[in-house]
Design an enzyme around this catalytic site. Structure first.
Site, PDB file in Angstrom:
ATOM      1  CG  PHE A  40      -0.887 -11.637  -7.097  1.00 53.35           C
ATOM      2  CD1 PHE A  40      -1.841 -11.053  -6.466  1.00 53.35           C
ATOM      3  CD2 PHE A  40      -0.790 -13.248  -6.808  1.00 53.35           C
ATOM      4  CE1 PHE A  40      -2.775 -11.512  -5.689  1.00 53.35           C
ATOM      5  CE2 PHE A  40      -1.590 -13.548  -5.991  1.00 53.35           C
ATOM      6  CZ  PHE A  40      -2.501 -12.735  -5.217  1.00 53.35           C
TER       7      PHE A  40
ATOM      8  N   GLY B 250      -9.103  -3.026 -13.494  1.00 51.75           N
ATOM      9  CA  GLY B 250     -10.027  -3.613 -13.836  1.00 51.75           C
ATOM     10  C   GLY B 250     -11.391  -3.302 -13.443  1.00 51.75           C
ATOM     11  CB  ALA B 251     -12.818  -2.331 -10.146  1.00 52.33           C
TER      12      ALA B 251
ATOM     13  N   GLY C  91      -8.254   2.592  -8.460  1.00 56.36           N
ATOM     14  CA  GLY C  91      -7.849   1.089  -8.370  1.00 56.36           C
ATOM     15  C   GLY C  91      -7.390   1.081  -7.127  1.00 56.36           C
TER      16      GLY C  91
ATOM     17  CD  GLU D  37      -1.360  -3.200  -9.927  1.00 56.71           C
ATOM     18  OE1 GLU D  37      -0.914  -3.951 -10.249  1.00 56.71           O
ATOM     19  OE2 GLU D  37      -1.506  -1.786 -10.209  1.00 56.71           O
TER      20      GLU D  37
END
Lengths: 326, 216, 737
Positions: free
Chosen positions: C247, C516-517, C694, C697
């Site tokens: 996180f 990230g992805a 994303g 979040e």
């Protein structure tokens, strides 16, 4: 965690005798003691394990009450059919405390002896008169949202964190002990926990080596039993305010009431005057307010915990309303 | 912000306050906490022998008595499935079954459990066949980072046993009821000792609900 | 490839694509059996030693003396590091690794003062308490709100949004707006509180260091460790196949890693260490508290003409990162006159840094409640107000949105949640002793893309192995990467071996900032594209016409087994993605709408969530099951932010008093009732080759505001100071009957 010697007690008298040695602590559930030992708040040099003593039974007493062995686990006590049927306030209080895993370990005796959750007590780099007499009370002028508003002293404003003990206070339980000489005594729970006064480090009436063997409950008093716990999250949190109430009422009139409070004071709190005001009174706002006034007489906040006074008043009012409904 | 002003002030204070207890008093309102006059060095600890039945296997260990059951599993038996999240009973990641009951293995000493029987996450599956809870956790995506998962599953296994035995919870309306129904609200209350910061909570509840209906 | 142009039709657009399907988490079995191994759990030699950190117990000052004699004599102790015997370190990229034990100065509470290493954990812990540190305190600045006068502008940083923005004449337009709202919200210090404590195990072989460490961004961490320890990057290897949550708390290299590495080198023995739960709160980073002033001026129809957002946050004087809480205010709603400013207050408390949705998570707690206040003031439905203020282009940058479906999310959510049953007047709905209310808030989170690389190799046994120094912190990386590779090569998922979590693999973006992805997935996509072209070449087929399915390549009526094409050595390909001009040409955000129903106990003020729904659009969803889980996880962070979480600072000591999980409350099972997350279909061709955005979040952004707005609707209390605990609503509760 400081090094200690570990001994498993085979008999109660042997345990009590072993514990006379300075620096000795009994360990049963260990859920609070080990917690504190890891932070070096507790530094025993010897642990006497009492888990295998025959103190794990719940028995009926001849007067219609119950005798609860000191090592009966909180979960077993809460689930006992006799407790659930006749002492609902105790079962509910136990179930409101901690988590199921902790309740499976924590014992009746250990719960009575658990120590405050004051943040400063838990932190050995901070002043705390309870942990280190004379060092000062960091909570007084510090962050004290969870602290006591009743029964405090200028040396300590910590609360007693137990739920179980609050219900037991309402039930007029007695704490049975055995001292190092093998002498038994019975201490009313009202006297068992001490006020912090000048010696906040001394929390109970127990003498060195004296071991809690059982808690006895008198026969259940008549009336509705309620345990109401108010806290910051829905579960797994200590009480901001809790009320254990046993109220006998009918037709809008109160015959008798017993009220004990958690989260407010250094010990489970009970005020006879409040109960006297309710006995015989009609179940109305005036009577409830009168009781709240008596309970909170002398209450003072220390800043962050000021809200506990109105919160206790409102919670009591809600509990009394519920208990006298119908 | 005026940097220079700050530096000057700090320097002056440093001079004024260094080396005296009064100085600390001025800053925090307290005398320095006296370091307790304990003996200077820690004593050597003699290892204590302890027999543990873990996942059906007998182990004899010689342990520093300070060793928690959790550290005995992780550091001495390489059973690292049980996790250390807080080491203080505040998160539930270390949950194991002790004689079938769920406990926090971080808050108990290994030596206290001589001769007792412990089931960890490594002992739940039957060979290659997953325990119904384990299978349901996969199917319902009951884990994300996985660090609380062992504790959630062991806790759920213990919880289902408690429920079958008729144990009530704080949210059970009628405590006198012999076998309270295991509703979702009951599952949530009973599982509240297992924190999941990824917050797979709804999926965990769904997994437990499914497994509750599966005989084990 | 760099992302310089919108993406056309590609292999992932096949309606039968496995990408997007609710594949079970492929690491699920490892996790449910306890077999997944985290940093502290790697096979160790009998020579492994245990380290324990001693924290500084003052907020600011210096160590006058440190007495380690008793600790050194304590059984089992093999080394005690203090500033006196710790080698100098490089400062390098300061934000990625902090040198430890450099000198006698104490800059914040909990800064490591010593590191005790012993044969066992029990011995190290006991000896740590024998280290005597004598401090010289100096006055420090600790509390944000009492030090606002020291606020300054953080320096503008290359590649980062400027702390200030202005469009038109905000001051004039606000002053003359017929309807004005001027409110200040505060959010508290927060802690990531991931379940796995920061942990590292350092092993040296000669001058080569292997560090098993809980870290979200391994490639960056590798460089940070190398610079800090003044050694060549290639001699540092970070391994982290599983991470127990981050996180943002494990973005950087923390003290555990550097201390373990230094001690292991001195001892020539492996050293492992984990911060205690109590230490994590001070030794590592937290989210700053904020003071946020929001000003909204509208015309009589509720169209925003002036929008302003001033944000104060704090950090150590040596740190430049600030809480970017006003970033979404720059882009979410219309308004010709705009002003956002971020100010940073130098404070002597532990390092403030990124925590899940830095900026949005707390910025939208303020903005989305202010919008609710504005709706009440205008007597408009809060959804209607947002529809009236929906922009057609980015209102500050004047560029188009890459894709934006906020209104669709609000409307779909309203329908599913039963928003029409909400009584707009607060305090009107009771259920027994509970006052019940509903709230809504928009969700919006920036959509970044970072440089990332990947390598794939198809072996003659039909296994495709993909390697990236990427991490899976619980996000589902292993699973979605498997799906991408499986789809691209037409292989079943069980033929894919996904190897992550090792800096021996190609450098990757890591897990953080919702990039990230998209980043690692696009690099993998690119590597697979190259491999496809190579395979087509080997088959003598046109790569554009080739189809990959069931382990075969097909084109022009011909079909070949892939395993027949790769030769004995297998066939390899590399891939890479980098951000490009589409990030500048298009305003990129993911969007959503949160709906919450809460109940407030009319006696005690206890606040309990009853149900919650999030409806989101985030481009292509790569796995609908793990995406939903992640979105719900974010929403629950929002529940915590709204109702429970906050570190309480004691300004006398400069420390956080509630530094454990008993008193830093995060949501437990009982706090999370019926809750669901839904994704509406969307493809974003400007974001990346996957057309995804994303999601890690998005779920938290705005979530807490929906609860706060529901609390207002339930009981009429507009609490502008988070978290909204019962003491803050007590005074508005009705007189008890």
């Amino acid at each position: 965690m400081k090094a200690f010697t570990y001994e498993r007690a085979e008999t109660i008298t042997r345990a009590a005798a072993a514990a006379v040695k300075p620096g000795t602590k009994f360990i049963a559930g260990g859920t609070n003691l080990l917690d504190l030992m890891k932070l070096q708040v507790e530094t025993p040099s010897q642990l006497v394990d009492i888990n295998r003593l025959p103190l794990d039974k719940i028995e009926d007493t001849s007067d219609g009450g119950l005798r609860i062995g000191a090592t009966v686990r909180n979960s077993d006590l809460a689930a006992d059919p006799r407790v659930r049927r006749r002492y609902g306030v105790l079962s509910r209080a136990l179930l409101s405390g901690a988590s199921a895993q902790l309740r499976n370990k924590a014992t009746t005796g250990g719960n009575l002896l658990q120590r405050t959750r004051c943040y400063y007590f838990y932190d050995v780099t901070k002043p705390c008169n309870k942990r280190e007499p004379g060092s000062g009370c960091a909570a007084l002028g510090g962050f004290n949202r969870i602290h006591a508003v009743l029964g405090t002293s200028e040396l300590c404003i910590a609360t007693h964190p137990s739920d179980m003990a609050v219900a037991m206070r309402a039930l007029d339980a007695n704490v049975e002990t055995l001292d190092a000489e093998g002498k038994a005594r019975s201490i009313p729970i009202a006297d068992f926990h001490r006020f912090p006064a000048r010696t906040p480090q001394i929390e109970t009436m127990l003498k060195p080596g004296e071991i809690v063997t059982a808690v006895t409950l008198p026969p259940p008093p008549p009336g509705t039993q309620i345990y109401r716990k108010v806290r910051d999250r829905a579960s797994y949190a200590f009480a901001l305010v809790s009320v254990a109430a046993i109220v006998d009422a009918a037709g809008g009139r109160i015959r008798s009431a017993r009220l004990a409070f958690g989260g407010l004071a250094s010990k489970p709190w009970r005020v006879a005057q409040a109960e006297e005001r309710l006995a015989g009174a009609s179940a109305d706002a005036e009577a409830f307010d009168g009781a709240a006034n008596a309970v909170l007489d002398g209450a003072r906040g220390y800043g962050h915990n000021d809200f506990k006074v109105p919160l206790a008043r409102r919670t009591l009012r809600a509990v009394l309303t519920e208990a006298t409904r119908a | 912000m005026d940097n220079d002003d700050r530096r000057v002030r700090v320097t002056r204070r440093t001079v004024l306050e260094s080396g005296t207890a009064t100085a600390a008093l001025m800053l925090t309102g307290f005398p320095e906490v006296a370091l307790s006059a304990e003996p200077l060095s820690d004593k050597a600890v003699a290892p204590v022998a302890v027999d543990l039945q873990i996942n059906g296997q007998s182990h004899t260990l010689h342990l520093d008595p300070r060793t928690t059951l959790l550290d005995a599993l992780r550091e001495h038996l390489a059973l690292t499935g049980s996790k250390k999240g807080c080491d203080h009973g505040q998160c539930g990641a270390c949950t194991v079954l002790l004689d079938g009951r769920r406990i926090n293995s971080c808050l108990t000493l290994a030596v206290m459990h001589d001769g007792q029987s412990i089931t960890t996450i490594e002992g739940l599956a039957d060979g290659a066949t997953l325990h119904p809870l384990q299978a349901a956790f996969i199917a319902h995506d009951g884990c994300q980072c996985g660090y609380c998962t062992s504790g959630q599953i062991c806790s759920a296994a213990g919880m289902l046993g408690e429920s079958r035995a008729g144990m009530p919870s704080y949210v059970t309306a009628d405590l006198a009821e012999a076998r309270p129904e295991l509703t979702d609200a009951e599952i949530r209350e009973r599982m509240s000792g297992n924190i999941c910061r990824c917050a797979a909570y709804p999926n965990i509840v769904a997994a437990i609900r499914e497994a509750a209906g599966t005989p084990t | 490839m760099d992302m310089n142009a919108p993406i056309g039709q590609n292999a992932l657009d096949d309606p039968k694509s496995i990408v997007g399907k609710p594949l079970d988490r492929i690491d699920g079995r490892l996790k449910v059996t306890g077999a997944a191994r985290y940093a502290y759990e790697f096979a160790q030699e009998t020579t492994t030693t245990y380290g324990y950190v001693v924290e500084a117990a003052i907020g600011k000052g210096r160590i006058r003396s440190i007495d380690t004699r008793a600790a050194e004599r304590s059984p089992g102790v093999v080394l005690i590091l203090t500033h006196r015997n710790t080698p100098g370190q490089g400062t390098g990229s300061h934000h990625e690794a902090h040198p430890v034990l450099t000198d006698a100065n104490v800059n914040y509470y909990g800064q490591p003062a010593a590191f005790v290493v012993a044969e066992t954990f029990e011995q190290a812990r006991a000896a740590a308490y024998l280290v005597r540190v004598d401090y010289e305190r100096v006055a420090g600045k600790y509390a944000l709100e009492s030090n606002l006068k020291y606020a300054g502008s953080p320096p503008a940083q290359e590649g980062q949004p400027h702390p200030d923005s202005a469009v038109g004449d905000f001051t004039g337009a606000f002053a003359s707006a017929p309807v004005q709202l001027d409110v200040t919200y505060t959010t508290p210090l927060q802690s990531h509180a991931m379940m796995e404590p920061h942990a590292s195990m350092a092993v040296w072989e000669g001058d080569k260091l292997t560090l098993h460490t809980a870290n979200q961004m391994l490639s960056q961490g590798q460089e940070a460790v190398a610079r800090t320890l003044k050694m060549p990057v290639e001699n540092v290897r970070l391994i982290s196949p599983f991470i127990g949550g981050g996180f943002g708390g494990k973005l950087w290299v923390n003290a555990d890693a550097i201390l373990a590495a230094i001690a292991a080198r001195q001892l020539n023995r492996p050293v492992k260490t984990a911060l205690t739960r109590q230490q994590i709160f001070h030794v590592t980073t937290h989210r700053s508290d904020t003071v946020q002033r929001i000003r909204l001026g509208t015309d009589r129809d509720g169209r925003i003409v002036a929008i302003g957002h001033d944000v104060f946050s704090g950090n150590l004087p040596s740190e430049q990162s600030f809480e970017t809480a006003a970033m979404q205010t720059r882009t979410l709603y219309v308004g010709a006159n705009r002003l956002t400013r971020h100010r940073l207050v130098p404070l002597d408390i532990p390092i403030a840094s990124s925590m899940r949705a830095p900026g949005e998570a707390v910025g939208m707690l303020a903005l989305e409640c202010a919008m609710d206040e504005l709706a009440a003031k205008l007597n408009l439905d809060p959804i209607d107000l947002r529809i009236r203020n929906e922009p057609t282009e980015d209102p500050e940058k004047h560029i188009p949105y890459s894709s934006r479906h906020l209104i669709a999310c609000l409307q779909e959510g309203a329908k599913r949640f039963g928003w029409d049953k909400r009584n707009p007047k607060p305090g009107q709905v009771a259920d027994g002793r509970w006052l019940v209310g509903m709230g809504v808030a928009a969700a919006s989170r920036g959509n970044p893309l970072r440089t990332s690389k990947a390598n794939v190799r198809l072996d003659p046994d039909g296994i495709l192995t993909a390697k990236m120094a990427m991490t899976d912190i619980g996000t589902g990386t292993y699973t979605i990467m498997t799906q991408i590779a499986a789809e691209m090569l037409g292989l079943p998922p069980d033929r894919i071996r996904m190897e992550l979590g090792d800096t021996r693999f190609p450098e990757a973006a890591g897990s953080g900032g919702s990039f990230g992805a998209a980043s690692a997935g696009s690099a993998l996509f690119d590597a697979c594209e190259t491999l496809r072209a190579k395979l087509a070449g080997a088959a003598g087929m046109d790569p554009k016409a080739a189809r990959f399915a069931d382990g075969n390549i097909e084109a022009g009526g011909r079909s070949k087994r892939l395993t027949d094409l790769v030769g004995n050595a297998g066939m390899e390909a590399d891939g890479e993605i980098g951000p490009g001009t589409t990030l500048k040409d298009f305003s990129q955000q993911s969007y959503g709408a949160h709906f919450a129903e809460v109940a407030v106990d009319m006696d005690t003020g206890e606040i309990r969530l009853r149900r919650m729904l999030g409806v989101f659009t985030a481009g292509r969803i790569l796995n609908e099951k793990t995406a939903r889980s992640q979105a719900i996880g974010g929403m629950v962070f929002g529940i915590g932010a709204a109702l429970e979480e906050g570190l309480n600072l004691d300004p006398r000591f400069g420390h956080f008093v509630n530094h454990d999980l008993a008193e830093y409350h995060v949501p437990v099972h009982a706090d999370v009732p019926v809750i669901d997350a839904v994704f509406l279909p969307e493809l974003d061709t400007k974001s990346n080759p996957l057309k995804s955005k994303g999601i890690g979040e998005l779920g938290i952004s705005g979530a807490g505001a929906a609860l706060a707005n529901a609390i207002y609707n339930a009981c009429g209390a507009r609490v502008r100071d988070y978290p909204i605990t019962l003491d803050k609503v007590l005074t508005v509760l009705p007189v008890q009957a």
